[in-house]
Design a protein around this motif. Structure first.
Motif, PDB file in Angstrom:
ATOM      1  N   PRO A  28       0.836  -1.204   0.000  1.00 47.83           N
ATOM      2  CA  PRO A  28       0.000   0.000   0.000  1.00 47.83           C
ATOM      3  C   PRO A  28       0.873   1.257   0.000  1.00 47.83           C
ATOM      4  CG  PRO A  28      -0.657  -1.517   1.752  1.00 47.83           C
ATOM      5  CD  PRO A  28       0.624  -2.033   1.174  1.00 47.83           C
ATOM      6  N   GLN A  29       0.377   2.325  -0.612  1.00 47.64           N
ATOM      7  CA  GLN A  29       1.117   3.593  -0.608  1.00 47.64           C
ATOM      8  C   GLN A  29       1.424   3.998   0.832  1.00 47.64           C
ATOM      9  OE1 GLN A  29       2.603   5.044  -2.910  1.00 47.64           O
ATOM     10  NE2 GLN A  29       1.593   4.411  -4.774  1.00 47.64           N
ATOM     11  N   GLY A  30       2.627   4.453   1.064  1.00 49.91           N
ATOM     12  CA  GLY A  30       3.039   4.884   2.395  1.00 49.91           C
ATOM     13  C   GLY A  30       3.561   3.759   3.267  1.00 49.91           C
ATOM     14  N   ALA A  31       3.538   2.519   2.766  1.00 44.79           N
ATOM     15  CA  ALA A  31       4.027   1.377   3.554  1.00 44.79           C
ATOM     16  C   ALA A  31       5.544   1.468   3.712  1.00 44.79           C
ATOM     17  CB  ALA A  31       3.651   0.075   2.878  1.00 44.79           C
ATOM     18  N   ASP A  32       6.031   0.914   4.801  1.00 42.86           N
ATOM     19  CA  ASP A  32       7.472   0.883   5.077  1.00 42.86           C
ATOM     20  C   ASP A  32       8.123  -0.139   4.153  1.00 42.86           C
ATOM     21  OD1 ASP A  32      10.043   0.711   6.063  1.00 42.86           O
ATOM     22  OD2 ASP A  32       9.444   0.163   8.096  1.00 42.86           O
ATOM     23  N   MET A  33       8.961   0.319   3.251  1.00 34.71           N
ATOM     24  CA  MET A  33       9.610  -0.561   2.285  1.00 34.71           C
ATOM     25  C   MET A  33      10.578  -1.541   2.930  1.00 34.71           C
ATOM     26  SD  MET A  33       8.537   0.044  -0.802  1.00 34.71           S
ATOM     27  CE  MET A  33       9.855  -0.636  -1.770  1.00 34.71           C
ATOM     28  N   ASP A  34      10.991  -1.286   4.154  1.00 32.16           N
ATOM     29  CA  ASP A  34      11.930  -2.168   4.847  1.00 32.16           C
ATOM     30  C   ASP A  34      11.314  -2.775   6.097  1.00 32.16           C
ATOM     31  OD1 ASP A  34      14.178  -2.034   3.118  1.00 32.16           O
ATOM     32  OD2 ASP A  34      14.581  -0.008   3.830  1.00 32.16           O
ATOM     33  N   ALA A  35       9.995  -2.913   6.111  1.00 29.87           N
ATOM     34  CA  ALA A  35       9.322  -3.504   7.274  1.00 29.87           C
ATOM     35  C   ALA A  35       9.878  -4.900   7.526  1.00 29.87           C
ATOM     36  CB  ALA A  35       7.820  -3.581   7.029  1.00 29.87           C
ATOM     37  N   GLU A  36       9.961  -5.290   8.801  1.00 25.02           N
ATOM     38  CA  GLU A  36      10.488  -6.607   9.154  1.00 25.02           C
ATOM     39  C   GLU A  36       9.594  -7.724   8.616  1.00 25.02           C
ATOM     40  OE1 GLU A  36      11.328  -9.244  13.127  1.00 25.02           O
ATOM     41  OE2 GLU A  36      11.627  -7.079  13.253  1.00 25.02           O
ATOM     42  N   LYS A  37       8.272  -7.496   8.650  1.00 22.13           N
ATOM     43  CA  LYS A  37       7.319  -8.502   8.175  1.00 22.13           C
ATOM     44  C   LYS A  37       6.212  -7.838   7.371  1.00 22.13           C
ATOM     45  CE  LYS A  37       8.109 -11.506  12.109  1.00 22.13           C
ATOM     46  NZ  LYS A  37       7.553 -12.119  13.299  1.00 22.13           N
ATOM     47  N   VAL A  38       5.634  -8.600   6.442  1.00 19.09           N
ATOM     48  CA  VAL A  38       4.451  -8.156   5.707  1.00 19.09           C
ATOM     49  C   VAL A  38       3.428  -9.286   5.726  1.00 19.09           C
ATOM     50  CG1 VAL A  38       5.656  -6.522   4.201  1.00 19.09           C
ATOM     51  CG2 VAL A  38       5.330  -8.868   3.440  1.00 19.09           C
ATOM     52  N   ALA A  39       2.153  -8.918   5.764  1.00 26.87           N
ATOM     53  CA  ALA A  39       1.054  -9.886   5.699  1.00 26.87           C
ATOM     54  C   ALA A  39       0.308  -9.659   4.398  1.00 26.87           C
ATOM     55  CB  ALA A  39       0.126  -9.725   6.887  1.00 26.87           C
ATOM     56  N   VAL A  40       0.136 -10.723   3.628  1.00 27.64           N
ATOM     57  CA  VAL A  40      -0.490 -10.648   2.319  1.00 27.64           C
ATOM     58  C   VAL A  40      -1.807 -11.423   2.357  1.00 27.64           C
ATOM     59  CG1 VAL A  40      -0.215 -11.187  -0.130  1.00 27.64           C
ATOM     60  CG2 VAL A  40       1.785 -10.530   1.231  1.00 27.64           C
ATOM     61  N   PRO A  41      -2.956 -10.769   2.101  1.00 25.06           N
ATOM     62  CA  PRO A  41      -4.220 -11.504   2.059  1.00 25.06           C
ATOM     63  C   PRO A  41      -4.228 -12.454   0.858  1.00 25.06           C
ATOM     64  CG  PRO A  41      -4.553  -9.194   1.468  1.00 25.06           C
ATOM     65  CD  PRO A  41      -3.121  -9.348   1.839  1.00 25.06           C
ATOM     66  N   HIS A  42      -4.674 -13.704   1.122  1.00 25.95           N
ATOM     67  CA  HIS A  42      -4.665 -14.711   0.057  1.00 25.95           C
ATOM     68  C   HIS A  42      -5.708 -15.775   0.375  1.00 25.95           C
ATOM     69  CE1 HIS A  42      -2.945 -17.063  -3.213  1.00 25.95           C
ATOM     70  NE2 HIS A  42      -2.838 -18.109  -2.407  1.00 25.95           N
ATOM     71  N   TYR A  43      -6.817 -15.789  -0.361  1.00 26.68           N
ATOM     72  CA  TYR A  43      -7.881 -16.783  -0.215  1.00 26.68           C
ATOM     73  C   TYR A  43      -8.347 -16.937   1.236  1.00 26.68           C
ATOM     74  CZ  TYR A  43      -7.136 -18.060  -5.059  1.00 26.68           C
ATOM     75  OH  TYR A  43      -7.032 -18.022  -6.434  1.00 26.68           O
ATOM     76  N   GLY A  44      -8.720 -15.833   1.864  1.00 23.48           N
ATOM     77  CA  GLY A  44      -9.287 -15.865   3.209  1.00 23.48           C
ATOM     78  C   GLY A  44      -8.279 -16.046   4.324  1.00 23.48           C
ATOM     79  N   ARG A  45      -7.026 -15.929   4.010  1.00 25.74           N
ATOM     80  CA  ARG A  45      -5.968 -16.067   5.014  1.00 25.74           C
ATOM     81  C   ARG A  45      -4.983 -14.907   4.852  1.00 25.74           C
ATOM     82  NH1 ARG A  45      -6.422 -20.468   7.720  1.00 25.74           N
ATOM     83  NH2 ARG A  45      -4.308 -20.474   8.539  1.00 25.74           N
ATOM     84  N   HIS A  46      -4.186 -14.696   5.876  1.00 30.17           N
ATOM     85  CA  HIS A  46      -3.044 -13.792   5.782  1.00 30.17           C
ATOM     86  C   HIS A  46      -1.797 -14.660   5.728  1.00 30.17           C
ATOM     87  CE1 HIS A  46      -5.251 -10.110   7.469  1.00 30.17           C
ATOM     88  NE2 HIS A  46      -4.853  -9.824   6.255  1.00 30.17           N
ATOM     89  N   GLU A  47      -1.042 -14.493   4.673  1.00 28.01           N
ATOM     90  CA  GLU A  47       0.237 -15.186   4.547  1.00 28.01           C
ATOM     91  C   GLU A  47       1.304 -14.213   5.021  1.00 28.01           C
ATOM     92  OE1 GLU A  47       0.101 -18.296   3.921  1.00 28.01           O
ATOM     93  OE2 GLU A  47      -1.962 -18.311   3.210  1.00 28.01           O
ATOM     94  N   HIS A  48       2.099 -14.640   5.977  1.00 26.72           N
ATOM     95  CA  HIS A  48       3.090 -13.774   6.613  1.00 26.72           C
ATOM     96  C   HIS A  48       4.482 -14.064   6.052  1.00 26.72           C
ATOM     97  CE1 HIS A  48       0.264 -12.339   9.734  1.00 26.72           C
ATOM     98  NE2 HIS A  48      -0.323 -13.497   9.458  1.00 26.72           N
ATOM     99  N   PHE A  49       5.167 -12.993   5.704  1.00 25.43           N
ATOM    100  CA  PHE A  49       6.492 -13.073   5.113  1.00 25.43           C
ATOM    101  C   PHE A  49       7.459 -12.216   5.929  1.00 25.43           C
ATOM    102  CE2 PHE A  49       3.547 -14.158   1.853  1.00 25.43           C
ATOM    103  CZ  PHE A  49       4.186 -15.076   1.046  1.00 25.43           C
ATOM    104  N   GLU A  50       8.704 -12.669   6.029  1.00 26.22           N
ATOM    105  CA  GLU A  50       9.732 -11.964   6.793  1.00 26.22           C
ATOM    106  C   GLU A  50      10.815 -11.446   5.851  1.00 26.22           C
ATOM    107  OE1 GLU A  50      11.407 -12.852  11.079  1.00 26.22           O
ATOM    108  OE2 GLU A  50      12.079 -14.350   9.631  1.00 26.22           O
ATOM    109  N   ARG A  51      11.282 -10.245   6.140  1.00 28.64           N
ATOM    110  CA  ARG A  51      12.313  -9.598   5.323  1.00 28.64           C
ATOM    111  C   ARG A  51      13.602 -10.417   5.329  1.00 28.64           C
ATOM    112  NH1 ARG A  51      13.608  -4.514   8.080  1.00 28.64           N
ATOM    113  NH2 ARG A  51      15.098  -5.813   9.175  1.00 28.64           N
TER     114      ARG A  51
END
Length: 76
Positions: A28-51
């Motif tokens: 999303p606009q304004g998101a931290d490009m170097d965030a430690e983790k991101v959550a991506v919505p995918h088929y009714g779940r949040h998939e969590h990814f680590e930098r």
């Protein structure tokens, strides 16, 4: 037709996760490009990814790689 707004959209590269996960995710606009983790919505779940410390080149842009770590249900 060329859409300049797509060029400025912050993106990360995703590795791992369930089948069908996109390999590139637009933050999303304004998101931290170097965030430690991101959550991506995918088929009714949040998939969590680590930098990671890795980068890849996508469309002549250097993009940080995030690696899948776990999945959670989206609360309603």
């Amino acid at each position: 037709m060329h859409d300049a707004s797509q060029e400025s959209e912050p993106q990360v590269a995703l590795t791992g996760g369930p089948p069908g996960m996109p390999k590139v995710y637009g933050l999303p606009q304004g998101a931290d490009m170097d965030a430690e983790k991101v959550a991506v919505p995918h088929y009714g779940r949040h998939e969590h990814f680590e930098r990671t410390d890795k980068y890849v080149w996508i469309s002549r842009r250097r993009v940080r790689v995030y690696e899948w770590i776990y999945s959670t249900a989206i609360a309603e």
